[in-house]
Structures are given as structure tokens and as C-alpha cells.
Design an enzyme around this catalytic site. Structure first.
Site, PDB file in Angstrom:
ATOM      1  N   ARG A 158      17.619  16.452  30.170  1.00 11.45           N
ATOM      2  CA  ARG A 158      16.178  16.257  30.421  1.00 11.45           C
ATOM      3  C   ARG A 158      15.846  16.089  31.900  1.00 11.45           C
ATOM      4  NH1 ARG A 158      17.021  12.991  25.949  1.00 11.45           N
ATOM      5  NH2 ARG A 158      16.371  14.017  24.024  1.00 11.45           N
ATOM      6  N   LYS A 176       9.672  25.756  42.319  1.00  7.74           N
ATOM      7  CA  LYS A 176       9.452  26.664  41.187  1.00  7.74           C
ATOM      8  C   LYS A 176      10.825  27.082  40.684  1.00  7.74           C
ATOM      9  CE  LYS A 176       5.020  28.946  41.930  1.00  7.74           C
ATOM     10  NZ  LYS A 176       4.361  30.243  42.165  1.00  7.74           N
ATOM     11  N   GLU A 204       8.206  38.433  53.775  1.00 14.02           N
ATOM     12  CA  GLU A 204       7.596  37.121  53.466  1.00 14.02           C
ATOM     13  C   GLU A 204       7.100  36.456  54.749  1.00 14.02           C
ATOM     14  OE1 GLU A 204       6.724  35.469  50.743  1.00 14.02           O
ATOM     15  OE2 GLU A 204       7.648  36.815  49.280  1.00 14.02           O
ATOM     16  N   LYS A 263       4.736  26.680  54.112  1.00  9.30           N
ATOM     17  CA  LYS A 263       4.875  26.570  52.660  1.00  9.30           C
ATOM     18  C   LYS A 263       4.797  25.116  52.221  1.00  9.30           C
ATOM     19  CE  LYS A 263       7.112  27.878  48.503  1.00  9.30           C
ATOM     20  NZ  LYS A 263       7.914  28.821  47.747  1.00  9.30           N
ATOM     21  N   GLU A 302       0.390  24.669  41.462  1.00  7.35           N
ATOM     22  CA  GLU A 302      -0.389  25.900  41.517  1.00  7.35           C
ATOM     23  C   GLU A 302      -1.626  25.879  40.625  1.00  7.35           C
ATOM     24  OE1 GLU A 302       1.829  29.598  42.293  1.00  7.35           O
ATOM     25  OE2 GLU A 302       0.551  30.515  40.776  1.00  7.35           O
ATOM     26  N   ARG A 345      -2.166  26.758  45.943  1.00 13.89           N
ATOM     27  CA  ARG A 345      -0.813  27.315  46.064  1.00 13.89           C
ATOM     28  C   ARG A 345      -0.777  28.826  45.822  1.00 13.89           C
ATOM     29  NH1 ARG A 345       5.000  24.767  44.206  1.00 13.89           N
ATOM     30  NH2 ARG A 345       6.246  26.606  44.701  1.00 13.89           N
ATOM     31  N   ASN A 351       0.962  33.644  47.136  1.00 13.04           N
ATOM     32  CA  ASN A 351       1.174  34.955  46.510  1.00 13.04           C
ATOM     33  C   ASN A 351       0.412  36.059  47.233  1.00 13.04           C
ATOM     34  OD1 ASN A 351       2.927  34.133  44.397  1.00 13.04           O
ATOM     35  ND2 ASN A 351       1.159  33.180  43.417  1.00 13.04           N
ATOM     36  N   HIS A 383       1.322  39.702  46.887  1.00 16.02           N
ATOM     37  CA  HIS A 383       2.310  39.762  45.802  1.00 16.02           C
ATOM     38  C   HIS A 383       1.849  40.482  44.542  1.00 16.02           C
ATOM     39  CE1 HIS A 383       4.581  37.134  48.332  1.00 16.02           C
ATOM     40  NE2 HIS A 383       5.517  36.929  47.436  1.00 16.02           N
ATOM     41  N   HIS A 399       4.534  42.801  42.998  1.00 19.39           N
ATOM     42  CA  HIS A 399       5.174  42.638  41.682  1.00 19.39           C
ATOM     43  C   HIS A 399       5.087  43.923  40.866  1.00 19.39           C
ATOM     44  CE1 HIS A 399       4.621  38.002  42.002  1.00 19.39           C
ATOM     45  NE2 HIS A 399       5.768  38.390  42.495  1.00 19.39           N
ATOM     46  N   HIS A 421      12.099  42.826  47.596  1.00 24.22           N
ATOM     47  CA  HIS A 421      10.893  42.024  47.382  1.00 24.22           C
ATOM     48  C   HIS A 421       9.975  41.979  48.616  1.00 24.22           C
ATOM     49  CE1 HIS A 421       8.237  38.956  45.857  1.00 24.22           C
ATOM     50  NE2 HIS A 421       8.494  38.204  46.906  1.00 24.22           N
TER      51      HIS A 421
END
Ligand code: GLY
Length: 352
Positions: free
Chosen positions: A117, A139, A181, A213, A223, A227, A231, A234, A238, A255
Site C-alpha cells: 500500500r 506521475k 522537452e 517543473k 493536475e 499542471r 503538456n 504534447h 502523443h 518523444h
């Protein structure tokens, strides 16, 4: 070593950036109460390069190897990793060390978020891309066949060690990917956007991106709003990557290379929507090129397919949502018409 704090109260931590920063691992683990052993999650190539042996954890270490392909970031892999933790007798007071790129920190971080947990983990990101992005911000998650990162958790690391020595053997395409990035951060920082970041020593470059960041994550950890600006570029990126993954002919963009194209696309879309002028679009192109990246849509990209894929991006709600430049800087814009998106892609297609 440059230290960048991520201010999240009790969940806050420090990102240490510098050549040899990985050698701080024993100190970091020593500062965590109750750690008796560590599981180092990494990949075969990194282990073969000797990086695992060079990690002095100060406690007994169990090495857990994971795969190198995006398909290896799966629930099956999560199960394997957690079973290895169980066999090694890891308790909830022990610690996970993620040594690798974004795939490793996403998978190992999610394992840390869920095993017993939730236990502590430390990221040691080994790519420029992961040092400026995935390694920081908490994340974590894995992919499903239905989409990337669909199962995961916000679970902050206890510390992040961005060792720039690990970048010295990085292939050029991986550097380019990281710079994509970095180009994004040029539009999220406080100064005028340019590529002058590249004139600084690499530790400074990484630390400045991490600081941008960290400020955004500190404001909106989960987010719910702000936040999303991380992106920037992005949504198209993506879709371009999904084209590559689905085995179409779209050239196999890394990427950050896809983000570079996405940034210029976002600027052109913002201009079409009357949010910015042509000068600002030209600035996006200059910055992306300044970071050594190609701002053009890949020759084999299909605008209609890309619009379809963007509609499926998990960040999209009912209409298309983009992060777009405007009078107040970069912000989230809902309700963008698919027709404007398609027209912008066709404009990019015509310009290449
Ligand atoms: N990579 C975007 C974020 O961490 O929010």
C-alpha cells in the site's frame, strides 16, 4: 551539485543535479528512517554498463530487471516487479530505487505506490528526457492495450538524483529527445523564450528545467488545472507517437522530437484561433530549431488520422483540449473545433 526543492509540504523532496549525483544515494537512503534494504529496478543495458554496481546504496540491494520496450510498461510487468519485491522480503519501510529512463521510473514508482500500500522510492533518471521530466513530479503508472499510462498514481519520490555523468554515453537521438522537452520549458519559464539555455553547463540546463517543473507541480500536484501546461506540445506529440506504435509508416519519432513538432503545431493552431500573431509562431519555430530539432510535420503523417487520435488522448474531455499560447502566456484551452485542428495540420503539411 545543484539542489532544486519540490515544495509539496510533507510530500516535498529535493532534486540533486550534478556530475556524480548518484553517489548521494547512500546519504539519501540513510536519511530515510527504517530502511533495511533497497530494490534497484533497472534495465539489462544499464546493468551491463556497470551503473548498478557503481550505486552505493549503503544497505543490501536486490536488483530487479525490467524490459526496454514501451510494451514492457504493463500490468504484467508490475506484477512481476512486485513479486520480486515480495520474494526479496521488502517491507513497507524499505525503499525502491528506479535507475533508468521514464519507463523505469513510471513502472518502479507505481510498484512503490502500491506494494504494501505504498513505500518510498528514489529516482535516479538516466536520460536527459527523464531528468527534466518523468523523474520529477510523481506521475507513475503503466500502459494498457487501450492506451498509455491509463493505470497509475500520483506518488512522489523521496528524492531524485539527476546525475549528468550518466548522460555522457547517451546516443544523439536521446539528447535530441531531451532537448524537445527543454524547448517546451522555454515557453513555460519567466524569461523571453529562446534557446540560450543550451549555452549553460549541462547541470544548469537540467536544474533550470526541473525548477520550472517543480514550480508547476508545487502549485497543482494532481493536475486539476495548471499542471496541464506541462503538456504543452504534447497533444499532437502523443498522436504522432501513437501512429508509430500502431505500426503505421510515421517516422519513428522520439518523444521529445514529437514534442518539438507539437510545439510549432500548437503555435499555428493558436494563431488560427486568433490568440497570437505570426511573430509568435516564428518564435516557436526559432526556439525549436535553436534546440536542434525539426519543427516540420513528418512527411508520412496523415492529418485526418492524427485528428482522430488526438480526440482519444486521455487529457481530452468532450471536445478537443489543447495547451495554447496567448496574451497571458501558455494556458489550457477547451472546446477547440476539430476543423481548426485539421486545417492547421493541413497547413503544416503544405509547408513542409
Ligand atoms: N509530464 C507531465 C507532467 O509530469 O505533468
Amino acid at each position: 551539485v545543484i539542489e532544486v526543492p519540490v515544495d509539496l509540504g510533507a510530500r516535498g523532496y529535493r532534486v540533486s543535479v550534478g556530475r556524480g549525483a548518484r553517489h548521494l544515494l547512500a546519504d539519501e537512503l540513510g536519511a530515510l528512517p527504517g530502511v533495511r534494504q533497497a530494490a534497484v529496478v533497472t534495465q539489462p543495458a544499464l546493468a551491463a554498463a556497470g551503473w548498478v554496481e557503481g550505486l552505493q546504496a549503503g544497505v543490501p540491494v536486490e536488483v530487479v530487471l525490467v524490459g526496454e520496450a514501451e510494451a514492457d510498461k504493463s500490468l504484467a510487468a508490475l506484477s512481476e516487479v512486485c513479486r520480486r519485491f515480495a520474494v526479496a522480503g521488502l517491507t513497507r519501510h524499505d525503499v525502491v530505487v528506479a535507475l533508468g529512463g521514464g519507463l523505469v521510473s513510471d513502472l518502479a514508482g507505481f510498484a512503490a505506490a502500491t506494494f504494501h500500500r505504498g513505500m518510498r522510492y528514489v529516482n535516479v533518471p538516466t536520460t536527459l528526457l527523464a531528468q527534466v521530466d518523468a523523474g520529477v513530479g510523481g506521475k507513475t503508472g503503466v500502459n494498457l492495450p487501450e492506451g498509455k499510462n491509463l493505470v497509475g498514481a500520483f506518488w512522489q519520490p523521496a528524492a531524485v538524483l539527476c546525475d549528468t555523468e550518466l548522460l555522457e554515453t547517451l546516443p544523439e537521438r536521446e539528447w535530441a529527445s531531451g532537448r524537445g522537452e527543454m524547448a517546451k520549458y522555454a515557453f513555460l519559464g519567466s524569461g523571453p523564450p529562446d534557446a540560450s539555455l543550451l549555452d549553460l553547463p549541462i547541470e544548469e540546463q537540467v536544474a533550470r528545467c526541473v525548477a520550472i517543473k517543480a514550480a508547476v507541480v508545487g502549485e497543482d500536484e494532481t493536475e486539476s488545472g495548471r499542471r496541464m501546461v506541462l503538456n504543452y506540445g504534447h497533444t499532437l506529440a502523443h498522436a504522432l507517437e501513437a501512429e508509430g506504435l500502431s505500426g503505421s509508416t510515421t517516422r519513428d519519432l522520439r518523444h521529445g522530437e514529437a514534442v518539438a513538432v507539437g510545439l510549432v503545431f500548437a503555435a499555428m493552431l493558436a494563431r488560427r484561433l486568433g490568440r497570437i500573431g505570426e511573430d509568435r509562431v516564428a518564435l516557436h519555430r526559432r526556439v525549436v530549431e535553436g534546440f536542434g530539432l525539426d519543427p516540420r510535420l513528418p512527411v508520412d503523417a496523415d492529418p485526418d488520422r492524427l485528428v482522430g487520435l488526438m480526440g482519444r488522448d486521455k487529457k481530452a474531455h468532450h471536445d478537443l483540449t489543447f495547451v495554447l499560447d496567448g496574451g497571458d502566456g501558455v494556458e489550457v484551452v477547451h472546446g477547440v473545433e476539430a476543423g481548426d485542428v485539421l486545417a492547421t495540420l493541413k497547413e503544416m503539411e503544405g509547408a513542409r
